[in-house]
Scaffold this motif. Structure first.
Motif, PDB file in Angstrom:
ATOM      1  N   SER A  17      46.618  44.740  26.782  1.00 33.58           N
ATOM      2  CA  SER A  17      47.464  44.136  25.759  1.00 33.58           C
ATOM      3  C   SER A  17      46.784  44.323  24.406  1.00 33.58           C
ATOM      4  O   SER A  17      45.566  44.289  24.303  1.00 33.58           O
ATOM      5  CB  SER A  17      47.747  42.670  26.068  1.00 33.58           C
ATOM      6  N   GLY A  18      47.607  44.608  23.394  1.00 27.16           N
ATOM      7  CA  GLY A  18      47.077  44.900  22.076  1.00 27.16           C
ATOM      8  C   GLY A  18      46.779  46.368  21.864  1.00 27.16           C
ATOM      9  O   GLY A  18      46.283  46.771  20.815  1.00 27.16           O
ATOM     10  N   SER A  19      47.100  47.215  22.864  1.00 26.64           N
ATOM     11  CA  SER A  19      46.780  48.640  22.726  1.00 26.64           C
ATOM     12  C   SER A  19      47.828  49.397  21.906  1.00 26.64           C
ATOM     13  O   SER A  19      47.621  50.563  21.575  1.00 26.64           O
ATOM     14  CB  SER A  19      46.609  49.289  24.102  1.00 26.64           C
ATOM     15  N   GLY A  20      48.953  48.725  21.580  1.00 29.32           N
ATOM     16  CA  GLY A  20      49.935  49.358  20.706  1.00 29.32           C
ATOM     17  C   GLY A  20      51.221  49.787  21.394  1.00 29.32           C
ATOM     18  O   GLY A  20      52.037  50.496  20.798  1.00 29.32           O
ATOM     19  N   LYS A  21      51.439  49.343  22.623  1.00 27.39           N
ATOM     20  CA  LYS A  21      52.632  49.769  23.370  1.00 27.39           C
ATOM     21  C   LYS A  21      53.924  49.296  22.690  1.00 27.39           C
ATOM     22  O   LYS A  21      54.850  50.092  22.503  1.00 27.39           O
ATOM     23  CB  LYS A  21      52.571  49.226  24.811  1.00 27.39           C
ATOM     24  N   SER A  22      53.967  48.020  22.342  1.00 29.95           N
ATOM     25  CA  SER A  22      55.190  47.495  21.709  1.00 29.95           C
ATOM     26  C   SER A  22      55.420  48.141  20.349  1.00 29.95           C
ATOM     27  O   SER A  22      56.549  48.443  19.973  1.00 29.95           O
ATOM     28  CB  SER A  22      55.101  45.980  21.546  1.00 29.95           C
ATOM     29  N   THR A  23      54.331  48.351  19.624  1.00 28.79           N
ATOM     30  CA  THR A  23      54.448  48.998  18.324  1.00 28.79           C
ATOM     31  C   THR A  23      55.048  50.389  18.492  1.00 28.79           C
ATOM     32  O   THR A  23      55.960  50.784  17.762  1.00 28.79           O
ATOM     33  CB  THR A  23      53.055  49.102  17.662  1.00 28.79           C
ATOM     34  N   LEU A  24      54.560  51.108  19.486  1.00 26.30           N
ATOM     35  CA  LEU A  24      55.031  52.474  19.742  1.00 26.30           C
ATOM     36  C   LEU A  24      56.537  52.497  19.998  1.00 26.30           C
ATOM     37  O   LEU A  24      57.265  53.268  19.380  1.00 26.30           O
ATOM     38  CB  LEU A  24      54.271  53.051  20.944  1.00 26.30           C
TER      39      LEU A  24
HETATM   40  N1  ADP Z   1      53.885  42.758  12.926  1.00 28.05           N
HETATM   41  C1  ADP Z   1      52.567  42.957  13.056  1.00 28.05           C
HETATM   42  N2  ADP Z   1      51.749  42.860  11.979  1.00 28.05           N
HETATM   43  C2  ADP Z   1      50.421  43.080  12.088  1.00 28.05           C
HETATM   44  N3  ADP Z   1      49.793  43.411  13.228  1.00 28.05           N
HETATM   45  C3  ADP Z   1      50.546  43.517  14.328  1.00 28.05           C
HETATM   46  C4  ADP Z   1      51.974  43.293  14.311  1.00 28.05           C
HETATM   47  N4  ADP Z   1      52.440  43.481  15.565  1.00 28.05           N
HETATM   48  C5  ADP Z   1      51.383  43.793  16.320  1.00 28.05           C
HETATM   49  N5  ADP Z   1      50.243  43.819  15.593  1.00 28.05           N
HETATM   50  C6  ADP Z   1      48.895  44.172  16.085  1.00 28.05           C
HETATM   51  O1  ADP Z   1      48.963  45.507  16.567  1.00 28.05           O
HETATM   52  C7  ADP Z   1      48.201  45.654  17.746  1.00 28.05           C
HETATM   53  C8  ADP Z   1      49.068  46.241  18.837  1.00 28.05           C
HETATM   54  O2  ADP Z   1      50.036  45.302  19.193  1.00 28.05           O
HETATM   55  P1  ADP Z   1      51.197  45.622  20.205  1.00 28.05           P
HETATM   56  O3  ADP Z   1      51.877  46.874  19.802  1.00 28.05           O
HETATM   57  O4  ADP Z   1      52.042  44.412  20.339  1.00 28.05           O
HETATM   58  O5  ADP Z   1      50.362  45.885  21.554  1.00 28.05           O
HETATM   59  P2  ADP Z   1      50.831  45.769  23.067  1.00 28.05           P
HETATM   60  O6  ADP Z   1      52.327  45.764  23.123  1.00 28.05           O
HETATM   61  O7  ADP Z   1      50.209  46.961  23.722  1.00 28.05           O
HETATM   62  O8  ADP Z   1      50.239  44.504  23.594  1.00 28.05           O
HETATM   63  C9  ADP Z   1      47.643  44.293  18.070  1.00 28.05           C
HETATM   64  O9  ADP Z   1      46.312  44.268  17.621  1.00 28.05           O
HETATM   65  C10 ADP Z   1      48.488  43.342  17.282  1.00 28.05           C
HETATM   66  O10 ADP Z   1      47.743  42.232  16.885  1.00 28.05           O
END
Ligand code: ADP
Ligand code: MG
Length: 368
Positions: free
Chosen positions: A159-166
């Motif tokens: 978790s926190g690896s960037g999957k949701s962001t991607l």
């Molecule tokens: N809107 C945001 N603003 C700033 N940082 C973010 C935001 N969303 C996620 N992050 C950061 O980006 C990193 C990746 O998050 P995320 O994509 O949610 O990872 P995953 O889905 O793999 O758990 C995390 O360190 C998180 O804290």
């Protein structure tokens, strides 16, 4: 007694004078603030002006009362005045925030001559995508991945690896800082945003269900689908428990889907995403509360359904991940491994370790 009385009278006079001075100060500061904001011509400025007018009325009335009333009465009015003033300040701050939000310009905007959503004959390609929310801390670095038509891609990683962001970049919630994302040969940034979002569905771990019937919840993003399509989506999402409810699809859900289990709510959210029948489907951990068997069934249904689509699924269950056509392992925003289950196991690296750890967890869950 005379001295005490005089002292009290003087005290009252001083209080009234102080009150007037205070009101005057408040007026002036408020006036200056209003003028200042109006120069920017913002809605917020106007709202402050209204508040200002209201305050003037309140103060005038209060001051009159104070002059006529006794010292005790004035004390009360004065306290009220302060309270109203604080309330007004709170309101101004709250309103300010609301208008600030309303006036925000979206960062992601349409290209000059936006194109329609492509036919999508090949699939989706991420090419050297880098992204950060804040300048100093990169979230995605040089991410490349290919999702061919008809494929289910599993995104795996801590978790926190960037999957949701991607995956959120598929909807253009954010644009890459470097690199690009293409559907066939078309850069996402040249597609009309409204059309892109109409063709990409996403189901999240936490979804909002409305306090209306199940049918209305499912139809909410696709009002025109037939009953048969609705039932088909529910079947694929393993949400056929609806048929066993006394009122079936007409069952009214409580606020936030109360009365349903978390797993049932998640299956409805998946059905809601499926019913839109989009070319790209994203499941960002909406299966977390399903048991392993149900999750596996959903995935196997999806594989048949997605012949002309691309599906991204984010989950932690090795039993589901192994059935994906391709697995992409993300670690600290970089793709460290990509391939099929067998290929990645053979590497004996990140994925191998992940599977051993998660399999132990799964076994524990099973024994519970
Ligand atoms: N809107 C945001 N603003 C700033 N940082 C973010 C935001 N969303 C996620 N992050 C950061 O980006 C990193 C990746 O998050 P995320 O994509 O949610 O990872 P995953 O889905 O793999 O758990 C995390 O360190 C998180 O804290
Ligand atoms: Mg996530």
């Amino acid at each position: 007694i005379d001295t005490a009385f005089r002292l009290r009278r003087d005290f009252a006079v001083v209080k009234v004078c102080t009150g007037y001075v205070l009101v005057l100060v408040l007026f002036t500061s408020d006036f200056i603030a209003t003028e200042y904001l109006l120069e920017g011509g913002t809605v917020f400025g106007a709202s402050l002006l209204v508040l200002f007018g209201l305050s003037v009325t309140a103060w005038t009335a209060a001051a009159h009362q104070a002059r006529r009333g006794s010292v005790e009465a004035f004390n009360l009015t004065f306290a009220d005045l302060i309270r109203v003033w604080c309330l007004a300040q709170d309101m101004a701050v709250g309103l300010g925030r609301a208008f600030w939000l309303l006036e925000l310009e979206p960062e992601v905007v349409d290209a000059e001559n936006p194109e329609p959503f492509p036919d999508m004959r090949q699939g989706v390609v991420f090419h050297n995508v880098s992204f950060s929310y804040q300048a100093e801390s990169p979230i995605l670095q040089d991410v490349s991945l290919t999702a061919n038509l008809g494929e289910v891609i599993a995104l795996v990683g801590p978790s926190g690896s960037g999957k949701s962001t991607l995956v959120s970049m598929m909807l253009r919630l954010f644009d890459p800082d470097a690199g690009d994302i293409r559907i066939d040969e078309t850069d996402l940034r040249s597609i009309r945003i409204e059309e892109l979002r109409r063709n990409v569905a996403i189901a999240l771990q936490e979804n909002v269900l409305f306090p209306v019937s199940i049918e209305d919840n499912l139809r909410y993003a696709a009002p025109d689908v037939s009953d048969a399509q609705l039932r088909e989506a529910a079947r694929i999402a393993c949400a056929d428990f609806v048929d066993d409810l006394p009122l079936g699809y007409q069952t009214e859900l409580g606020v936030g889907g109360a009365l349903l289990s978390t797993g049932q709510k998640q299956r409805l959210s998946i059905a809601r995403a499926l019913v839109r029948n989009t070319r790209v489907l994203i499941l960002d951990e909406p299966t977390a509360s399903l048991d392993a068997q149900t999750e596996q069934r959903v995935l196997s249904n999806l594989k048949t359904w997605a012949k002309d689509k691309v599906v991204f699924i984010i989950t932690h269950r090795p039993s589901t991940i192994r059935d994906a056509d391709r697995i992409v392992f993300l670690k600290s925003g970089r793709v460290t491994e990509a391939g099929t289950h067998d290929e990645l196991l053979a590497l004996g690296g990140d994925y191998h370790r992940f599977v051993s750890v998660e399999a132990t967890k799964d076994a524990k869950d099973g024994n519970r």
